[in-house]
Design a protein around this motif. Structure first.
Motif, short mmCIF file in Angstrom:
data_model
loop_
_atom_site.label_atom_id
_atom_site.label_comp_id
_atom_site.label_asym_id
_atom_site.label_seq_id
_atom_site.Cartn_x
_atom_site.Cartn_y
_atom_site.Cartn_z
N UNK A 1 0.83 -1.20 0.00
CA UNK A 1 0.00 0.00 0.00
C UNK A 1 0.87 1.25 0.00
N UNK A 2 1.88 1.25 0.84
CA UNK A 2 2.79 2.40 0.92
C UNK A 2 3.46 2.66 -0.44
N UNK A 3 4.04 1.63 -1.02
CA UNK A 3 4.77 1.79 -2.28
C UNK A 3 3.86 2.19 -3.44
N UNK A 4 2.67 1.58 -3.51
CA UNK A 4 1.81 1.78 -4.68
C UNK A 4 0.89 2.99 -4.57
N UNK A 5 0.45 3.34 -3.36
CA UNK A 5 -0.52 4.41 -3.23
C UNK A 5 -0.06 5.62 -2.43
N UNK A 6 0.58 5.36 -1.29
CA UNK A 6 0.92 6.48 -0.39
C UNK A 6 2.18 7.22 -0.83
#
Length: 141
Positions: free
Chosen positions: A132-137
């Protein structure tokens, strides 16, 4: 970037997710809360995170009520109970997600098996929240 992670008791899964997300990038303001906050941390969760160098022992188990008037970039539920009972937020919420995990505190059996469940869930939380961090945040920071 402000992220709120919700669980029912706010003692285990949401606390581990909070610790991981904060460790990925200190620019993210992370909070965690519970729809029925227990008021204490699960000590096995604290130990599981300490084992990989993340100290969550100073976190507090807070009611979601504390956060309802704030604005959030993400509100993420990590258990079915919190997802089903997620209250209405009065502040703006840009993204609401559900990323569910088993509750290791409900594991039964030998001490070794129970501990292995905490490690399994901890590792799943790390993997899913890092994605989630790498792809969205991260792209939004």
């Amino acid at each position: 970037m402000k992220v709120l992670i919700l669980c029912t008791g706010n003692s285990c899964r949401s606390q581990m997710a909070h610790g991981f997300l904060q460790s990925f990038d200190e620019r993210i303001q992370v909070e965690s809360g519970g729809t029925e906050a227990s008021g204490k941390l699960n000590q096995k969760a604290v130990k599981a995170m300490a084992e990989i160098g993340i100290d969550i022992s100073g976190h507090s188990s807070d009611s979601v009520q504390k956060f309802l008037n704030d604005q959030w970039d993400y509100v993420i539920t990590v258990c079915g109970g919190a997802n089903e009972n997620c209250p209405a937020f009065f502040g703006e919420v840009k993204h609401r997600l559900h990323i569910g995990f088993d509750d290791p505190s409900h594991a039964t059996g030998t001490d070794e098996f129970i501990w292995s469940e905490f490690i399994r869930v901890r590792n799943e939380i790390k993997e899913r929240f890092y994605k989630l961090y790498e792809e969205e945040i991260k792209p939004q920071l």
